[in-house]
Design a protein around this motif. Structure first.
Motif, PDB file in Angstrom:
ATOM      1  N   GLU A 133       0.746  -1.253   0.140  1.00  0.00           N
ATOM      2  CA  GLU A 133       0.109  -0.020   0.152  1.00  0.00           C
ATOM      3  C   GLU A 133       0.712   1.335  -0.163  1.00  0.00           C
ATOM      4  O   GLU A 133       0.526   2.296  -0.694  1.00  0.00           O
ATOM      5  N   LEU A 134       1.971   1.084   0.610  1.00  0.00           N
ATOM      6  CA  LEU A 134       2.689   2.319   1.046  1.00  0.00           C
ATOM      7  C   LEU A 134       3.347   2.925  -0.496  1.00  0.00           C
ATOM      8  O   LEU A 134       3.530   3.800  -0.596  1.00  0.00           O
ATOM      9  N   VAL A 135       3.824   1.815  -1.270  1.00  0.00           N
ATOM     10  CA  VAL A 135       4.497   2.052  -2.591  1.00  0.00           C
ATOM     11  C   VAL A 135       3.516   1.860  -3.752  1.00  0.00           C
ATOM     12  O   VAL A 135       3.996   2.034  -4.950  1.00  0.00           O
ATOM     13  N   ASN A 193      11.613  -8.420 -11.102  1.00  0.00           N
ATOM     14  CA  ASN A 193      12.664  -7.489 -10.997  1.00  0.00           C
ATOM     15  C   ASN A 193      12.131  -6.147 -10.908  1.00  0.00           C
ATOM     16  O   ASN A 193      11.096  -5.875 -11.849  1.00  0.00           O
ATOM     17  N   PRO A 194      12.101  -5.365  -9.637  1.00  0.00           N
ATOM     18  CA  PRO A 194      11.360  -4.067  -9.379  1.00  0.00           C
ATOM     19  C   PRO A 194      11.776  -2.990 -10.607  1.00  0.00           C
ATOM     20  O   PRO A 194      13.127  -3.007 -11.121  1.00  0.00           O
ATOM     21  N   SER A 195      11.057  -1.996 -10.895  1.00  0.00           N
ATOM     22  CA  SER A 195      11.323  -1.001 -11.705  1.00  0.00           C
ATOM     23  C   SER A 195      12.477  -0.014 -10.809  1.00  0.00           C
ATOM     24  O   SER A 195      12.319  -0.288  -9.543  1.00  0.00           O
ATOM     25  N   LEU A 196      13.282   0.868 -11.341  1.00  0.00           N
ATOM     26  CA  LEU A 196      13.950   1.597 -10.637  1.00  0.00           C
ATOM     27  C   LEU A 196      13.334   2.494  -9.588  1.00  0.00           C
ATOM     28  O   LEU A 196      13.672   2.727  -8.337  1.00  0.00           O
ATOM     29  N   LYS A 197      12.153   3.084  -9.868  1.00  0.00           N
ATOM     30  CA  LYS A 197      11.171   3.776  -9.170  1.00  0.00           C
ATOM     31  C   LYS A 197      10.587   3.016  -7.972  1.00  0.00           C
ATOM     32  O   LYS A 197      10.855   3.402  -6.746  1.00  0.00           O
ATOM     33  N   LEU A 198      10.290   1.857  -8.174  1.00  0.00           N
ATOM     34  CA  LEU A 198       9.714   0.922  -7.199  1.00  0.00           C
ATOM     35  C   LEU A 198      10.953   0.666  -6.180  1.00  0.00           C
ATOM     36  O   LEU A 198      10.511   0.617  -4.862  1.00  0.00           O
ATOM     37  N   ALA A 199      11.931   0.366  -6.562  1.00  0.00           N
ATOM     38  CA  ALA A 199      13.051  -0.035  -5.877  1.00  0.00           C
ATOM     39  C   ALA A 199      13.557   0.979  -4.987  1.00  0.00           C
ATOM     40  O   ALA A 199      13.761   0.951  -3.848  1.00  0.00           O
ATOM     41  N   MET A 200      13.516   2.491  -5.624  1.00  0.00           N
ATOM     42  CA  MET A 200      13.952   3.598  -4.875  1.00  0.00           C
ATOM     43  C   MET A 200      12.802   3.852  -3.836  1.00  0.00           C
ATOM     44  O   MET A 200      13.234   4.360  -2.710  1.00  0.00           O
ATOM     45  N   ASP A 201      11.520   3.703  -4.099  1.00  0.00           N
ATOM     46  CA  ASP A 201      10.525   3.920  -3.198  1.00  0.00           C
ATOM     47  C   ASP A 201      10.445   3.080  -2.072  1.00  0.00           C
ATOM     48  O   ASP A 201      10.335   3.439  -0.763  1.00  0.00           O
ATOM     49  N   ILE A 202      10.804   1.724  -2.397  1.00  0.00           N
ATOM     50  CA  ILE A 202      10.995   0.783  -1.097  1.00  0.00           C
ATOM     51  C   ILE A 202      12.058   1.101  -0.277  1.00  0.00           C
ATOM     52  O   ILE A 202      11.974   1.089   0.994  1.00  0.00           O
ATOM     53  N   ALA A 203      13.356   1.467  -0.859  1.00  0.00           N
ATOM     54  CA  ALA A 203      14.527   1.852  -0.137  1.00  0.00           C
ATOM     55  C   ALA A 203      14.293   2.949   0.846  1.00  0.00           C
ATOM     56  O   ALA A 203      14.721   3.043   1.850  1.00  0.00           O
ATOM     57  N   LYS A 204      13.287   4.160   0.515  1.00  0.00           N
ATOM     58  CA  LYS A 204      13.291   5.116   1.059  1.00  0.00           C
ATOM     59  C   LYS A 204      12.519   5.082   2.340  1.00  0.00           C
ATOM     60  O   LYS A 204      12.851   5.620   3.456  1.00  0.00           O
ATOM     61  N   ILE A 205      11.483   3.972   2.081  1.00  0.00           N
ATOM     62  CA  ILE A 205      10.672   3.625   3.459  1.00  0.00           C
ATOM     63  C   ILE A 205      11.405   2.984   4.256  1.00  0.00           C
ATOM     64  O   ILE A 205      11.431   3.320   5.413  1.00  0.00           O
ATOM     65  N   PHE A 206      12.522   2.120   3.990  1.00  0.00           N
ATOM     66  CA  PHE A 206      13.396   1.706   5.103  1.00  0.00           C
ATOM     67  C   PHE A 206      14.756   2.384   5.186  1.00  0.00           C
ATOM     68  O   PHE A 206      15.437   1.887   6.394  1.00  0.00           O
ATOM     69  N   GLY A 207      14.697   3.572   4.769  1.00  0.00           N
ATOM     70  CA  GLY A 207      15.996   4.360   5.094  1.00  0.00           C
ATOM     71  C   GLY A 207      17.364   3.821   4.546  1.00  0.00           C
ATOM     72  O   GLY A 207      18.243   4.107   5.498  1.00  0.00           O
ATOM     73  N   VAL A 208      17.471   3.123   3.594  1.00  0.00           N
ATOM     74  CA  VAL A 208      18.581   2.545   3.085  1.00  0.00           C
ATOM     75  C   VAL A 208      18.728   2.822   1.730  1.00  0.00           C
ATOM     76  O   VAL A 208      17.802   3.187   0.794  1.00  0.00           O
TER      77      VAL A 208
END
Length: 67
Positions: free
Chosen positions: A24-26, A42-57
Motif C-alpha cells: 500500500e505504501l508503494v 525485478n522491480p522498476s528503478l522507481k519501485l526499488a527507490m520507493d521501497i528503499a526510502k521507506i526503510f531508510g537504506v
C-alpha cells in the motif's frame, strides 16, 4: 545471467510490517511484494527507490545482482 537477490523480507520483518502494508505504501499489489521477496520479479528503478526510502537504506542494501 545474473539473478536478483533481495533482503527485502528481512527489512520488512524488522519493521514488523506486513506485505500488504508495504504494498500500500508503494502503490503495488501485495502479490508484487511476494514476488519481489521470492526473487521472481525485478522491480522498476522507481519501485526499488520507493521501497528503499521507506526503510531508510540505499537500493543496493535491498537488492543486488549475483551470478
Amino acid at each position: 545471467m545474473p539473478t536478483l537477490k533481495t533482503n527485502l523480507k528481512e527489512y520488512r520483518e524488522n519493521k514488523n510490517m506486513k506485505q500488504s502494508e508495504l504494498a500500500e505504501l508503494v502503490g503495488v499489489r501485495r502479490e508484487t511484494i511476494v514476488h519481489l521477496e521470492n526473487g521472481k520479479y525485478n522491480p522498476s528503478l522507481k519501485l526499488a527507490m520507493d521501497i528503499a526510502k521507506i526503510f531508510g537504506v540505499t537500493v543496493e542494501k535491498l537488492f543486488e545482482f549475483v551470478d
